[in-house]
Scaffold this motif. Structure first.
Motif, PDB file in Angstrom:
ATOM      1  N   TRP A   1       4.585   4.360  -8.431  1.00 46.68           N
ATOM      2  CA  TRP A   1       5.851   4.168  -7.699  1.00 46.68           C
ATOM      3  C   TRP A   1       6.512   5.485  -7.306  1.00 46.68           C
ATOM      4  CZ3 TRP A   1       4.314   1.154 -11.783  1.00 46.68           C
ATOM      5  CH2 TRP A   1       4.266  -0.232 -11.567  1.00 46.68           C
ATOM      6  N   ALA A   2       6.098   6.581  -7.964  1.00 46.45           N
ATOM      7  CA  ALA A   2       6.897   7.805  -7.850  1.00 46.45           C
ATOM      8  C   ALA A   2       6.114   9.029  -7.376  1.00 46.45           C
ATOM      9  CB  ALA A   2       7.550   8.100  -9.202  1.00 46.45           C
ATOM     10  N   TYR A   3       4.827   8.844  -7.017  1.00 47.86           N
ATOM     11  CA  TYR A   3       4.029  10.000  -6.592  1.00 47.86           C
ATOM     12  C   TYR A   3       3.998  10.060  -5.068  1.00 47.86           C
ATOM     13  CZ  TYR A   3       2.605  12.076 -10.979  1.00 47.86           C
ATOM     14  OH  TYR A   3       2.609  12.768 -12.166  1.00 47.86           O
ATOM     15  N   PHE A   4       4.839  10.925  -4.535  1.00 50.25           N
ATOM     16  CA  PHE A   4       5.001  11.001  -3.084  1.00 50.25           C
ATOM     17  C   PHE A   4       3.918  11.848  -2.413  1.00 50.25           C
ATOM     18  CE2 PHE A   4       9.888  10.019  -2.850  1.00 50.25           C
ATOM     19  CZ  PHE A   4       9.653   8.803  -3.472  1.00 50.25           C
ATOM     20  N   ASP A   5       2.919  12.298  -3.207  1.00 49.20           N
ATOM     21  CA  ASP A   5       1.755  12.941  -2.565  1.00 49.20           C
ATOM     22  C   ASP A   5       0.727  11.888  -2.163  1.00 49.20           C
ATOM     23  OD1 ASP A   5       1.320  12.476  -5.311  1.00 49.20           O
ATOM     24  OD2 ASP A   5      -0.105  14.136  -5.506  1.00 49.20           O
ATOM     25  N   TYR A   6       0.934  10.644  -2.591  1.00 52.11           N
ATOM     26  CA  TYR A   6       0.016   9.554  -2.212  1.00 52.11           C
ATOM     27  C   TYR A   6       0.217   9.185  -0.737  1.00 52.11           C
ATOM     28  CZ  TYR A   6      -1.124   8.424  -7.137  1.00 52.11           C
ATOM     29  OH  TYR A   6      -1.575   8.459  -8.430  1.00 52.11           O
ATOM     30  N   SER A   7      -0.820   8.577  -0.138  1.00 57.70           N
ATOM     31  CA  SER A   7      -0.740   8.145   1.263  1.00 57.70           C
ATOM     32  C   SER A   7       0.327   7.067   1.429  1.00 57.70           C
ATOM     33  CB  SER A   7      -2.079   7.553   1.704  1.00 57.70           C
ATOM     34  OG  SER A   7      -3.065   8.547   1.672  1.00 57.70           O
ATOM     35  N   GLN A   8       0.951   7.070   2.617  1.00 61.03           N
ATOM     36  CA  GLN A   8       1.961   6.039   2.904  1.00 61.03           C
ATOM     37  C   GLN A   8       1.389   4.898   3.719  1.00 61.03           C
ATOM     38  OE1 GLN A   8       6.102   7.771   3.668  1.00 61.03           O
ATOM     39  NE2 GLN A   8       4.758   9.460   4.169  1.00 61.03           N
ATOM     40  N   THR A   9       0.244   5.162   4.351  1.00 68.66           N
ATOM     41  CA  THR A   9      -0.439   4.106   5.096  1.00 68.66           C
ATOM     42  C   THR A   9      -1.913   4.237   4.748  1.00 68.66           C
ATOM     43  OG1 THR A   9      -1.287   5.148   7.081  1.00 68.66           O
ATOM     44  CG2 THR A   9       1.063   4.746   7.021  1.00 68.66           C
ATOM     45  N   LYS A  10      -2.669   3.207   5.140  1.00 69.91           N
ATOM     46  CA  LYS A  10      -4.103   3.290   4.842  1.00 69.91           C
ATOM     47  C   LYS A  10      -4.825   4.150   5.863  1.00 69.91           C
ATOM     48  CE  LYS A  10      -4.432  -0.623   1.866  1.00 69.91           C
ATOM     49  NZ  LYS A  10      -4.780  -2.018   1.676  1.00 69.91           N
ATOM     50  N   LYS A  11      -4.070   4.646   6.829  1.00 71.14           N
ATOM     51  CA  LYS A  11      -4.711   5.450   7.880  1.00 71.14           C
ATOM     52  C   LYS A  11      -3.838   6.669   8.185  1.00 71.14           C
ATOM     53  CE  LYS A  11      -7.299   4.396  12.091  1.00 71.14           C
ATOM     54  NZ  LYS A  11      -6.873   5.496  12.940  1.00 71.14           N
ATOM     55  N   GLU A  12      -3.785   7.588   7.234  1.00 73.82           N
ATOM     56  CA  GLU A  12      -3.004   8.804   7.460  1.00 73.82           C
ATOM     57  C   GLU A  12      -3.723   9.718   8.441  1.00 73.82           C
ATOM     58  OE1 GLU A  12      -0.080   9.452   6.593  1.00 73.82           O
ATOM     59  OE2 GLU A  12       0.382   8.426   4.706  1.00 73.82           O
ATOM     60  N   ASP A  13      -2.940  10.438   9.280  1.00 77.95           N
ATOM     61  CA  ASP A  13      -3.537  11.379  10.237  1.00 77.95           C
ATOM     62  C   ASP A  13      -4.034  12.640   9.542  1.00 77.95           C
ATOM     63  OD1 ASP A  13      -2.903   9.705  12.248  1.00 77.95           O
ATOM     64  OD2 ASP A  13      -1.024  10.706  12.765  1.00 77.95           O
ATOM     65  N   SER A  14      -3.376  13.005   8.444  1.00 79.64           N
ATOM     66  CA  SER A  14      -3.776  14.242   7.774  1.00 79.64           C
ATOM     67  C   SER A  14      -4.151  13.917   6.331  1.00 79.64           C
ATOM     68  CB  SER A  14      -2.639  15.260   7.829  1.00 79.64           C
ATOM     69  OG  SER A  14      -1.537  14.777   7.107  1.00 79.64           O
ATOM     70  N   LEU A  15      -4.708  14.950   5.699  1.00 76.87           N
ATOM     71  CA  LEU A  15      -5.255  14.773   4.351  1.00 76.87           C
ATOM     72  C   LEU A  15      -4.142  14.530   3.318  1.00 76.87           C
ATOM     73  CD1 LEU A  15      -8.250  15.139   3.756  1.00 76.87           C
ATOM     74  CD2 LEU A  15      -7.757  17.513   3.137  1.00 76.87           C
ATOM     75  N   THR A  16      -4.385  13.588   2.410  1.00 79.62           N
ATOM     76  CA  THR A  16      -3.499  13.472   1.249  1.00 79.62           C
ATOM     77  C   THR A  16      -4.398  13.447   0.020  1.00 79.62           C
ATOM     78  OG1 THR A  16      -3.508  11.086   0.896  1.00 79.62           O
ATOM     79  CG2 THR A  16      -2.003  11.918   2.601  1.00 79.62           C
ATOM     80  N   ILE A  17      -3.764  13.441  -1.138  1.00 78.53           N
ATOM     81  CA  ILE A  17      -4.566  13.437  -2.367  1.00 78.53           C
ATOM     82  C   ILE A  17      -5.275  12.099  -2.544  1.00 78.53           C
ATOM     83  CG2 ILE A  17      -2.777  12.610  -3.979  1.00 78.53           C
ATOM     84  CD1 ILE A  17      -3.807  15.071  -5.782  1.00 78.53           C
ATOM     85  N   GLY A  18      -4.807  11.084  -1.819  1.00 77.20           N
ATOM     86  CA  GLY A  18      -5.368   9.735  -1.959  1.00 77.20           C
ATOM     87  C   GLY A  18      -4.271   8.795  -2.394  1.00 77.20           C
ATOM     88  N   GLY A  19      -4.616   7.781  -3.177  1.00 80.54           N
ATOM     89  CA  GLY A  19      -3.607   6.818  -3.622  1.00 80.54           C
ATOM     90  C   GLY A  19      -3.008   6.071  -2.446  1.00 80.54           C
ATOM     91  N   TYR A  20      -2.030   5.247  -2.738  1.00 82.65           N
ATOM     92  CA  TYR A  20      -1.413   4.463  -1.669  1.00 82.65           C
ATOM     93  C   TYR A  20      -0.060   4.022  -2.182  1.00 82.65           C
ATOM     94  CZ  TYR A  20      -0.858   0.657   1.725  1.00 82.65           C
ATOM     95  OH  TYR A  20      -0.393  -0.178   2.702  1.00 82.65           O
ATOM     96  N   LEU A  21       0.985   4.521  -1.559  1.00 82.49           N
ATOM     97  CA  LEU A  21       2.340   4.206  -2.033  1.00 82.49           C
ATOM     98  C   LEU A  21       3.263   4.033  -0.830  1.00 82.49           C
ATOM     99  CD1 LEU A  21       4.477   3.884  -4.237  1.00 82.49           C
ATOM    100  CD2 LEU A  21       4.678   6.369  -4.320  1.00 82.49           C
ATOM    101  N   THR A  22       3.541   2.785  -0.512  1.00 87.30           N
ATOM    102  CA  THR A  22       4.409   2.504   0.639  1.00 87.30           C
ATOM    103  C   THR A  22       5.882   2.642   0.230  1.00 87.30           C
ATOM    104  OG1 THR A  22       4.538   0.171   0.062  1.00 87.30           O
ATOM    105  CG2 THR A  22       2.778   0.816   1.588  1.00 87.30           C
ATOM    106  N   VAL A  23       6.720   2.731   1.240  1.00 89.90           N
ATOM    107  CA  VAL A  23       8.161   2.789   0.971  1.00 89.90           C
ATOM    108  C   VAL A  23       8.620   1.482   0.322  1.00 89.90           C
ATOM    109  CG1 VAL A  23       8.783   2.125   3.351  1.00 89.90           C
ATOM    110  CG2 VAL A  23      10.420   3.334   1.970  1.00 89.90           C
ATOM    111  N   GLN A  24       7.988   0.365   0.700  1.00 87.89           N
ATOM    112  CA  GLN A  24       8.343  -0.931   0.074  1.00 87.89           C
ATOM    113  C   GLN A  24       8.096  -0.891  -1.425  1.00 87.89           C
ATOM    114  OE1 GLN A  24       6.580  -0.621   2.902  1.00 87.89           O
ATOM    115  NE2 GLN A  24       6.693  -2.446   4.187  1.00 87.89           N
ATOM    116  N   LYS A  25       6.948  -0.302  -1.804  1.00 87.20           N
ATOM    117  CA  LYS A  25       6.597  -0.256  -3.234  1.00 87.20           C
ATOM    118  C   LYS A  25       7.582   0.643  -3.990  1.00 87.20           C
ATOM    119  CE  LYS A  25       3.308  -0.532  -6.700  1.00 87.20           C
ATOM    120  NZ  LYS A  25       2.219   0.386  -7.024  1.00 87.20           N
TER     121      LYS A  25
END
Ligand code: ACM
Length: 550
Positions: free
Chosen positions: A429-453
């Protein structure tokens, strides 16, 4: 007469339409819309009706100057009518940060329970201002009674993996303050760089603040940029940073990592390692830049086994470092890390094995506990408390330690049951380095954390009884920067998820309502644009939503 009435009604509608719609984030505890508006113009004055409110007045005036191009006169006394009055107000339920905001056609009156409260009242007023440049700022009549749900509302910035200069950290502190959050954890030491000047150990920055290159792509990388990278804050800069934060009622908690994540310190002073003469290792697939001889600052992300040796040399070093850290940071809490410390070196080291025997410790986890407890004792003797990541539970918790629960909520629950203070910061819920969508334009560490979550997060776990939840001080979002190398990307990862976390931490649980939040977020996006803060649009992007469903 009829014509006059129509003209009057039209004028009313017209002026009402000019007021910014009321879409506040975080949602206040109690909000009543009034009738009419008040117009702030360059002739309006800020009247300070109580002492100690100068910083709030300055913040507001700087905001007027930056975004509308004018400043108001600030007066210690003056007419309460037709002005913006900053004051104190007696609250029914006093709590630091509580405030009342009254706007009617006769002016703006902000009354804080304390100076922090008045500052947050100013933040709410800012959210009621237009999001276009004007010198007639129409704000709607409202009555607001507001106060924070949690006392600890945090955001962490990792400046170890990527360094952000002082001027940008100041902007980051504004992000924190303008979301009514009150704590910034500054992750200052890492395998990939040591970021604070320590006068007694100059090599920490001359050597430890720089790496000879950085991997390209996702760990372990597709190559290396072969570019020396680094930076650090001088102690003078840190003083400026801490003052800037204090002026915004933000406490900076420094994090000095121990015993793991110590490669940069070891590169500077190899005696800190159990094996000072062995060269730094890296995963075979990492492409390395420059020398591989001796101790090196790491160039790839991850966890490394060359950690602080639990020797008297290391303890003296860490105490000396803290002796320079403490006067710079007045925070009650000092973060000592404690996470992700492999025990390989301690297992191989004859010294460590002897120490385990001499101190009657169970194993290497016991040794880590001994390490942390020794440092806790030192910091307690200087009047400070320690916070550590939840690994500090392993092998026995130091007596007065607060626990930051990141590997889920288990650690936080266990610590609260042991009557230790807890800050919740679970990855899910609190790791903002995770992806926000399943199709990010740039590299992230991975994971998946939407604003809804993020918005769905509830910091008080059901597993805790009524007399245990009181140990949960609040929660924190973390911004690890392995894949965040520039301000635009940083803001993209932060917003709008920080808006969601701010509401989780500030607003009453009973008022939680995703549909309302999503609607208010549309106005928040206009503010972000007006402020030139980058943000992800995924929450309103039909293409992103379609991908979520796949
Ligand atoms: C952490 O994410 N290693 C605390």
């Amino acid at each position: 007469m009829k014509k006059i009435l129509i003209a009057f009604c039209l004028a009313l509608v017209f002026t009402q339409n000019q007021a910014q719609e009321v879409a506040l984030i975080p949602q206040p505890e109690k909000l009543t819309l009034g009738t009419g508006n008040f117009s702030i113009s360059p002739k309006t004055k800020i009247v300070l009706a109580g002492s100690g409110l100068e910083q709030s007045a300055k913040f507001l005036n700087d905001y007027f100057q930056t975004f509308f191009g004018f400043k108001l006169a600030i007066q210690k006394s003056g007419d309460f009518k037709n002005n913006i009055v900053l004051n104190y107000e007696k609250m029914e339920y006093p709590i630091p940060g509580a405030y009342n905001l009254h706007i009617n056609k006769e002016g703006v009156h902000i009354g804080g329970d304390n100076a922090t409260g008045t500052f947050y009242g100013v933040q709410t007023l800012i959210q009621l201002l237009p999001v276009v440049k004007s010198n007639n700022l129409v704000v709607p009549a409202v009555e607001i009674e507001d106060r924070p749900r949690f006392g600890y509302r945090g955001l962490m910035l990792d400046v170890g993996r990527h360094f952000f200069p002082l001027d940008y950290v100041k902007k980051f502190i504004d992000f924190v303050a303008m979301h009514k959050m009150n704590t910034m954890q500054l992750h200052l030491t890492e395998d990939q760089g040591w970021r604070i000047e320590i006068k007694k150990y100059p090599k920490l920055t001359s050597v430890g603040a720089y790496r000879n290159g950085t991997i390209l792509g996702h760990h372990p990388g597709t190559g290396n940029d072969n570019t020396r990278y680094g930076g650090f804050y001088t102690q003078q800069e840190i003083k400026e940073m801490v003052k800037y934060a204090a002026d915004r009622f933000v406490t900076i908690i420094p994090e000095i990592e121990m015993p793991g994540h110590a490669s940069a310190a070891i590169a500077a002073y190899p005696q800190l390692s159990c094996f000072p003469d062995s060269s730094t290792k890296h995963p075979a697939k990492v492409t390395w830049a420059g020398s591989e001889q001796g101790k090196q600052v790491q160039q790839a992300w991850g966890i490394y086994p060359d950690v602080f040796a639990p020797t008297e040399y290391t303890f003296q070093f860490l105490q000396d470092v803290l002796d320079e850290i403490l006067p710079l940071f007045p925070s009650k809490y000092i973060h000592i890390g404690g996470d992700e410390c492999p025990k390989d070196a301690w297992k191989k080291s004859a010294f460590c094995q002897q120490l385990i025997k001499d101190k009657n410790l169970k194993d290497e986890h016991g040794l880590q506990s001994y390490f942390i407890q020794r440092m806790e004792k030192y910091l307690n003797s200087k009047g400070r408390q320690i916070i550590g990541w939840d690994e500090i539970l392993e092998g026995g918790l130091a007596p007065n330690a607060a626990v930051m629960s990141w590997r889920g909520e288990k650690g936080g629950i266990a610590a609260a049951k042991e009557k230790h203070q807890v800050i919740m910061t679970p990855t899910g819920w609190a790791y903002f380095d995770y992806s926000q969508t399943k199709k990010e334009d740039s590299l992230t560490i991975g994971g998946y954390l939407t604003v809804q979550k993020v918005y769905s997060y509830e910091p008080l776990p059901k597993e805790l009884a009524a007399d245990e939840v009181k140990y949960v001080m609040g929660a924190q979002a973390n911004l690890w920067t392995e894949y965040i190398g520039n301000p635009r990307k940083l803001e993209y990862m932060l917003f709008p998820r920080l808006s969601a976390m701010s509401e989780v931490l500030w607003s009453p649980k009973a008022s939680k309502d995703w549909n309302s939040f999503e609607k208010r977020l549309q106005t928040q996006f206009k503010r972000y644009d007006f402020w030139n803060w980058n943000h992800s649009n995924a929450v309103f992007d039909p293409a992103a939503k379609a991908v979520e469903k796949l």
